[in-house]
Design an enzyme around this catalytic site. Structure first.
Site, short mmCIF file in Angstrom:
data_model
loop_
_atom_site.label_atom_id
_atom_site.label_comp_id
_atom_site.label_asym_id
_atom_site.label_seq_id
_atom_site.Cartn_x
_atom_site.Cartn_y
_atom_site.Cartn_z
N GLU A 136 0.82 -1.21 0.00
CA GLU A 136 0.00 0.00 0.00
C GLU A 136 0.86 1.27 0.00
O GLU A 136 1.22 1.79 1.05
CB GLU A 136 -0.94 0.03 1.22
CG GLU A 136 -1.82 1.26 1.26
CD GLU A 136 -2.77 1.29 2.44
OE1 GLU A 136 -3.50 2.30 2.58
OE2 GLU A 136 -2.80 0.33 3.24
N LYS A 152 -2.44 -1.97 -3.21
CA LYS A 152 -3.50 -1.11 -2.64
C LYS A 152 -3.07 0.35 -2.81
O LYS A 152 -2.47 0.95 -1.93
CB LYS A 152 -3.73 -1.44 -1.16
CG LYS A 152 -4.85 -0.60 -0.53
CD LYS A 152 -5.18 -1.06 0.88
CE LYS A 152 -6.25 -0.17 1.51
NZ LYS A 152 -6.70 -0.64 2.83
#
Length: 340
Positions: free
Chosen positions: A177, A219
């Site tokens: 992420e 992500k």
């Protein structure tokens, strides 16, 4: 590492029309959420709220996995069953947030680097024994005057890659992420430039660490105008810019992209995801969601901390999950919001 285990788990998490619930708020973050409805930040109240989300009837049709905070991984349902066991029985994969938060980057004002690599190998073994099959590590990239610096992007990319390698060694799928924050007055052009730079460096680092790309999920943020920008991009422009950026920077080997909502409200986050999936671009990866606030906002308000409103909170969560499921195939529209 067992490559088959990693790839099959990653693909389960991005099964068609399913996404991930991010319920990994730290003690301080969940405290703010609970305070917004006048509920005290106690262990029992945190457990009860997560129980509401995890035990929502039928939500397994739309939710493939749940990212938990370390405390939550060891908590139980009202019936005394471990959350990990209850979720697994319903076909929902338990996950765990493993980073220890963003800290100031030395010699670089207003920039951050995520901590938590020390001792992570041993922690991952314990999390796997507790039932976690995937993990999450968030890097934070701030856009501002003269930033992000190359040092910030490279440091965070290295940490993400090192974390991902350690996860795969433990047969845990890493969610990578790199979040370029929405905060600030920058326009969408600047966001696209920084997001492209960041993703390019992240995948370079992942390759250097020999991370199996088929066994990760990405992500990212969406390419979007800064919250204080005078020029706010339309839903269609966000979708087109985001897809262009991803196609240029994300290898086809990655099985899925699960967007963060990054402070967007619940309906706007759904609308953006729907627009991307409605472009009919031939993408090599699944496009789905890994939302926190954008999945929980309505449920939190409907529950209000009142036992008699428990079912109302679950209904709100179910409807939000269903809406995002529709957005995964470009089938959502505002009419579904009115029906809900």
């Amino acid at each position: 590492m067992n490559q088959d285990t990693l790839t099959s788990t990653a693909r389960e998490l991005v099964a068609p029309a399913k996404g991930i619930l991010a319920a990994d708020e730290s003690f301080s973050t969940i405290g703010k959420r609970l305070a917004s409805i006048g509920v005290e930040n106690t262990e029992e109240n945190r457990r009860s709220y997560r129980d509401l989300l995890f035990s929502t009837p039928g939500v397994e049709a739309y939710i493939s996995g749940v990212i938990m905070f370390e405390e939550t991984l060891g908590q139980r349902t009202s019936e005394g069953k471990l959350f990990t066991e209850a979720l697994t029985e319903r076909g929902i994969i338990p996950g765990i947030k493993v980073d220890l938060g963003a800290k100031p980057l030395a010699l670089h004002n207003n920039e951050l680097v995520t901590s938590g690599l020390d001792g992570l190998r041993e922690r991952l073994v314990g999390f796997r024994e507790q039932g976690a099959r995937f993990a999450k590590w968030r890097a934070v990239i701030t856009i501002g005057d003269g930033i992000p610096s190359e040092a910030c992007i490279v440091a965070n990319a290295h940490a993400l890659a090192h974390y991902a390698a350690l996860c795969q060694e433990a047969e845990i799928v890493p969610i990578v992420e790199p979040e370029v924050l929405m905060d600030g007055g920058h326009d969408i052009d600047r966001c696209e430039q920084v997001t492209s730079r960041t993703l390019g460096e992240v995948f370079t680092a992942l390759r250097r660490h020999d991370v199996l790309l088929e066994g990760i999920l990405l992500k990212p943020n969406m390419v979007i105008s800064g919250t204080e920008s005078a020029s706010q991009a339309s839903i269609s422009e966000v979708a087109e810019r985001t897809m262009r950026c991803l196609l240029r920077n994300v290898p086809a080997a990655v099985p899925g992209i699960v967007f963060l909502s990054g402070g967007q409200d619940d309906v706007l986050a759904t609308a953006h995801l729907n627009a991307m999936n409605g472009l009919h671009v031939d993408t090599p990866w699944e496009l789905s969601f890994s939302y926190g606030r954008a999945l929980q906002q309505g449920a939190l308000k409907a529950w209000g901390g009142k036992p008699e409103q428990f079912a109302a909170g679950q209904k709100a969560f179910f409807q939000r999950a269903k809406a995002n499921s529709a957005a995964c195939s470009g089938r959502w529209d505002q009419g579904l919001e009115k029906t809900a």
